[in-house]
Design a protein around this motif. Structure first.
Motif, PDB file in Angstrom:
ATOM      1  N   ALA A  22      56.202  -2.734  45.341  1.00 47.07           N
ATOM      2  CA  ALA A  22      56.170  -2.021  46.618  1.00 47.07           C
ATOM      3  C   ALA A  22      55.111  -0.921  46.609  1.00 47.07           C
ATOM      4  CB  ALA A  22      57.549  -1.435  46.931  1.00 47.07           C
ATOM      5  N   LEU A  23      54.997  -0.212  45.494  1.00 49.40           N
ATOM      6  CA  LEU A  23      54.004   0.860  45.402  1.00 49.40           C
ATOM      7  C   LEU A  23      52.589   0.300  45.387  1.00 49.40           C
ATOM      8  CD1 LEU A  23      55.721   3.198  42.754  1.00 49.40           C
ATOM      9  CD2 LEU A  23      55.739   3.424  45.236  1.00 49.40           C
ATOM     10  N   LEU A  24      52.367  -0.771  44.640  1.00 44.16           N
ATOM     11  CA  LEU A  24      51.036  -1.382  44.588  1.00 44.16           C
ATOM     12  C   LEU A  24      50.599  -1.886  45.955  1.00 44.16           C
ATOM     13  CD1 LEU A  24      51.026  -3.447  41.256  1.00 44.16           C
ATOM     14  CD2 LEU A  24      49.658  -1.432  41.777  1.00 44.16           C
ATOM     15  N   GLU A  25      51.494  -2.579  46.634  1.00 45.23           N
ATOM     16  CA  GLU A  25      51.143  -3.127  47.946  1.00 45.23           C
ATOM     17  C   GLU A  25      50.940  -2.018  48.965  1.00 45.23           C
ATOM     18  OE1 GLU A  25      53.757  -6.197  49.237  1.00 45.23           O
ATOM     19  OE2 GLU A  25      53.434  -7.447  47.468  1.00 45.23           O
ATOM     20  N   SER A  26      51.691  -0.927  48.835  1.00 48.51           N
ATOM     21  CA  SER A  26      51.507   0.195  49.746  1.00 48.51           C
ATOM     22  C   SER A  26      50.138   0.837  49.563  1.00 48.51           C
ATOM     23  CB  SER A  26      52.617   1.231  49.530  1.00 48.51           C
ATOM     24  OG  SER A  26      52.475   2.305  50.445  1.00 48.51           O
ATOM     25  N   VAL A  27      49.688   0.949  48.302  1.00 49.09           N
ATOM     26  CA  VAL A  27      48.362   1.505  48.033  1.00 49.09           C
ATOM     27  C   VAL A  27      47.278   0.633  48.656  1.00 49.09           C
ATOM     28  CG1 VAL A  27      46.692   1.972  46.199  1.00 49.09           C
ATOM     29  CG2 VAL A  27      49.051   2.717  45.945  1.00 49.09           C
ATOM     30  N   ALA A  28      47.383  -0.676  48.465  1.00 47.86           N
ATOM     31  CA  ALA A  28      46.396  -1.593  49.047  1.00 47.86           C
ATOM     32  C   ALA A  28      46.417  -1.532  50.575  1.00 47.86           C
ATOM     33  CB  ALA A  28      46.666  -3.021  48.558  1.00 47.86           C
ATOM     34  N   ALA A  29      47.601  -1.467  51.156  1.00 47.69           N
ATOM     35  CA  ALA A  29      47.715  -1.409  52.615  1.00 47.69           C
ATOM     36  C   ALA A  29      47.115  -0.124  53.161  1.00 47.69           C
ATOM     37  CB  ALA A  29      49.181  -1.523  53.028  1.00 47.69           C
ATOM     38  N   GLU A  30      47.276   0.984  52.428  1.00 47.21           N
ATOM     39  CA  GLU A  30      46.697   2.255  52.889  1.00 47.21           C
ATOM     40  C   GLU A  30      45.172   2.183  52.913  1.00 47.21           C
ATOM     41  OE1 GLU A  30      46.580   7.027  51.730  1.00 47.21           O
ATOM     42  OE2 GLU A  30      47.655   5.599  50.459  1.00 47.21           O
ATOM     43  N   HIS A  31      44.575   1.629  51.860  1.00 50.89           N
ATOM     44  CA  HIS A  31      43.116   1.493  51.831  1.00 50.89           C
ATOM     45  C   HIS A  31      42.631   0.556  52.940  1.00 50.89           C
ATOM     46  CE1 HIS A  31      42.769   3.917  48.337  1.00 50.89           C
ATOM     47  NE2 HIS A  31      43.304   3.049  47.498  1.00 50.89           N
ATOM     48  N   ALA A  32      43.386  -0.504  53.195  1.00 49.54           N
ATOM     49  CA  ALA A  32      43.010  -1.422  54.281  1.00 49.54           C
ATOM     50  C   ALA A  32      43.093  -0.717  55.631  1.00 49.54           C
ATOM     51  CB  ALA A  32      43.919  -2.645  54.260  1.00 49.54           C
ATOM     52  N   ALA A  33      44.134   0.089  55.829  1.00 46.48           N
ATOM     53  CA  ALA A  33      44.286   0.825  57.093  1.00 46.48           C
ATOM     54  C   ALA A  33      43.161   1.847  57.262  1.00 46.48           C
ATOM     55  CB  ALA A  33      45.641   1.516  57.130  1.00 46.48           C
ATOM     56  N   ARG A  34      42.789   2.523  56.167  1.00 50.71           N
ATOM     57  CA  ARG A  34      41.707   3.516  56.260  1.00 50.71           C
ATOM     58  C   ARG A  34      40.377   2.825  56.522  1.00 50.71           C
ATOM     59  NH1 ARG A  34      42.986   6.091  52.175  1.00 50.71           N
ATOM     60  NH2 ARG A  34      44.130   7.734  53.286  1.00 50.71           N
ATOM     61  N   MET A  35      40.149   1.676  55.898  1.00 55.61           N
ATOM     62  CA  MET A  35      38.915   0.936  56.144  1.00 55.61           C
ATOM     63  C   MET A  35      38.820   0.518  57.605  1.00 55.61           C
ATOM     64  SD  MET A  35      37.691  -2.672  54.423  1.00 55.61           S
ATOM     65  CE  MET A  35      38.998  -3.566  55.292  1.00 55.61           C
ATOM     66  N   THR A  36      39.918   0.038  58.168  1.00 53.28           N
ATOM     67  CA  THR A  36      39.928  -0.370  59.578  1.00 53.28           C
ATOM     68  C   THR A  36      39.724   0.829  60.490  1.00 53.28           C
ATOM     69  OG1 THR A  36      41.457  -2.171  59.034  1.00 53.28           O
ATOM     70  CG2 THR A  36      41.278  -1.543  61.338  1.00 53.28           C
ATOM     71  N   ALA A  37      40.365   1.955  60.179  1.00 52.41           N
ATOM     72  CA  ALA A  37      40.221   3.157  61.010  1.00 52.41           C
ATOM     73  C   ALA A  37      38.782   3.670  60.982  1.00 52.41           C
ATOM     74  CB  ALA A  37      41.186   4.240  60.530  1.00 52.41           C
ATOM     75  N   MET A  38      38.160   3.646  59.809  1.00 52.20           N
ATOM     76  CA  MET A  38      36.782   4.129  59.714  1.00 52.20           C
ATOM     77  C   MET A  38      35.806   3.163  60.394  1.00 52.20           C
ATOM     78  SD  MET A  38      36.888   7.075  58.356  1.00 52.20           S
ATOM     79  CE  MET A  38      38.422   7.231  59.301  1.00 52.20           C
ATOM     80  N   GLU A  39      36.114   1.877  60.376  1.00 55.47           N
ATOM     81  CA  GLU A  39      35.285   0.916  61.112  1.00 55.47           C
ATOM     82  C   GLU A  39      35.370   1.184  62.608  1.00 55.47           C
ATOM     83  OE1 GLU A  39      33.010  -2.323  62.395  1.00 55.47           O
ATOM     84  OE2 GLU A  39      33.129  -1.317  60.454  1.00 55.47           O
ATOM     85  N   SER A  40      36.572   1.471  63.104  1.00 57.85           N
ATOM     86  CA  SER A  40      36.734   1.798  64.529  1.00 57.85           C
ATOM     87  C   SER A  40      36.026   3.102  64.869  1.00 57.85           C
ATOM     88  CB  SER A  40      38.225   1.905  64.867  1.00 57.85           C
ATOM     89  OG  SER A  40      38.892   0.678  64.645  1.00 57.85           O
TER      90      SER A  40
END
Length: 362
Positions: A306-324
Motif C-alpha cells: 500500500a505504501l509503495l503504490e501510494s508513493v508511485a500514485a503521488e508521483h503520477a499525480a504530480r506529473m499530471t498536475a505539472m503537465e496541466s
C-alpha cells in the motif's frame, strides 16, 4: 488597455513559471519510474509469500476441530467496536487532488463508522495536518516510523489520559515515504498485530491510492485485519479514475516518456503457479508452525504494498498536475502575446492617425 511593458513583464513571469513546472514534471516522471521499479521488484516476494500461505492452508489445521474456532488470532473475526484506520497521503503538495481525495475517502469511512471507536495512524504530512485540525490526538501515541524530530511532534491537546474521543489520532508518520523501507512497514505491522492480538482493536483498514499504471489507478479502502482469505483483497470501497483524469494522465505520461501498461515479470508467473501446482510439497517445519510464522509477514507485505503504490500514485499525480500547469502557462503566454500585439498595433495606429491629422491641419 494594459501597458505594453506590464504585459511583457507578465509574459516573462509566466515563462519562468512554465520552466519550473516543466522541470517538476520531468523530476516527477523520473521518480515515478523508480517507484514503479520498486513496486515491481517487491511483487515476486509478495506473490510467492501469498502462494506459500495458500499452499499451507490446505495442509495446516486452521480451525480447532473441537471448538470450530480459528487457531491463529489474525484470522479471528470479532464484532467491530474498536477500529484502526491507516490513512496514507503525500508529504508534499502540487499533486492536484491526490491527498484531498484520500482524506475525503477517509472522512466518508469515518462517517460510516460514526458509532465506533476509531484510532487513526496518519502517514504523510498532508493527511496528518488535515486530521489534526478535526480530531484530537491520543495521550499515548505509537512511536513514529521516521527519525526526524518534526515527525515526533504531538498534538498540543493530547494531555488527558484515556481516549481523547471516539475518533483519535494514535500515530503520526511524516517523512517516511521519501525513503521508504520494508523495515518501516514491518515495524508498523508488528505494532498493529500486537494490538490486534491483545483485542485492543477489532479490525484494521487502510486508505490509499492503488497504483497499477499511470492510467490504471483507484482510491481504495482495504481491510487488512482480520484476514478473510489469503491472497484476496478485502476492498470495502473503491473509486476509479474518471475518463477525463485518464486522458490527462495519458497525455502527461506520453510527453514524459513513461510507460502506460502494467509490467509483468516471469517471477510473477512462476510464483502464481506455486500454490496451484498439484504437488505435495515437503516442509521442514510443521505446516501449522510455518503458517503461524508467515501470516504476520503477509500483513507486513500488504502494508508495504500500500505504501509503495501510494508513493508511485503521488508521483503520477504530480506529473499530471505539472503537465496541466505547463499547458495552462503556454495558453496564458499565447493570450498575453496576442494582447501585447493588439496593444502595440493600437499604439502604432494612434500615432499614424496623429501624424496624418497634424499634416492635414497644416
Amino acid at each position: 488597455m494594459a501597458n505594453i511593458l506590464d504585459i511583457r513583464r507578465r509574459i516573462r513571469s509566466v515563462v519562468n513559471t512554465r520552466q519550473i513546472t516543466k522541470a517538476m514534471k520531468v523530476v516527477s516522471a523520473a521518480k515515478l519510474r523508480r517507484a514503479q521499479e520498486r513496486t515491481l521488484a517487491a511483487r515476486p516476494y509478495a506473490q510467492m509469500l501469498t502462494n506459500v500461505l495458500k499452499s499451507l492452508v490446505a495442509r495446516a489445521e486452521i480451525y480447532d476441530p473441537e471448538t470450530g474456532e480459528v487457531k491463529h488470532p489474525l484470522l479471528a473475526q470479532r464484532t467491530e467496536n474498536n477500529i484502526l484506520l491507516i490513512v496514507v497521503t503525500g508529504d508534499k503538495g502540487l499533486a492536484g487532488a491526490f491527498s484531498a481525495n484520500i482524506t475525503k475517502a477517509a472522512t466518508r469511512f469515518l462517517e460510516l463508522k460514526a458509532n465506533k471507536n476509531v484510532d487513526i495512524e496518519a502517514i504523510g504530512r498532508k493527511g496528518r495536518d488535515f486530521l489534526r485540525r478535526r480530531y484530537p490526538s491520543a495521550a499515548v501515541q505509537a512511536p513514529s516510523l521516521a527519525e526526524s524530530e518534526e515527525s515526533l511532534e504531538k498534538h498540543p491537546e493530547a494531555e488527558s489520559a484515556g481516549r481523547a474521543g471516539p475518533i483519535q489520532i494514535t500515530g503520526e508518520h511524516v517523512g517516511i515515504l521519501g525513503k521508504l523501507e520494508f523495515s518501516q512497514a514491518r515495524t508498523l505491522a508488528e505494532s498493529i498485530i500486537e494490538r490486534y492480538e491483545r483485542e485492543e482493536i477489532d479490525s484494521v483498514y487502510v486508505v490509499f491510492n492503488e497504483f497499477k499504471s499511470v492510467i490504471a489507478q483507484r482510491l481504495v479502502v482495504e481491510q487488512i485485519l482480520p484476514i478473510e482469505q489469503v491472497g484476496e483483497q478485502a476492498v470495502r470501497f473503491a473509486e476509479e479514475m474518471t475518463e477525463e483524469e485518464k486522458k490527462r494522465a495519458k497525455e502527461a505520461a506520453v510527453s514524459a516518456g513513461v510507460g502506460l501498461r502494467r509490467s509483468e515479470s516471469q517471477a510473477d508467473e512462476a510464483a502464481a503457479q506455486f500454490g496451484t501446482a498439484q504437488v505435495d510439497y515437503i516442509y521442514e517445519q510443521p505446516p501449522e508452525e510455518l503458517f503461524r510464522a508467515l501470516l504476520p509477514k503477509y500483513v507486513a507485505i500488504q502494508i508495504f504494498r500500500a505504501l509503495l503504490e501510494s508513493v508511485a500514485a503521488e508521483h503520477a499525480a504530480r506529473m499530471t498536475a505539472m503537465e496541466s500547469a505547463t499547458s495552462n502557462a503556454t495558453d496564458m503566454i499565447d493570450s498575453l502575446t496576442l494582447a501585447m500585439n493588439r496593444a502595440r498595433q493600437a499604439k502604432i495606429t494612434k500615432e499614424i492617425i496623429e501624424i496624418v491629422s497634424g499634416a492635414a491641419a497644416m
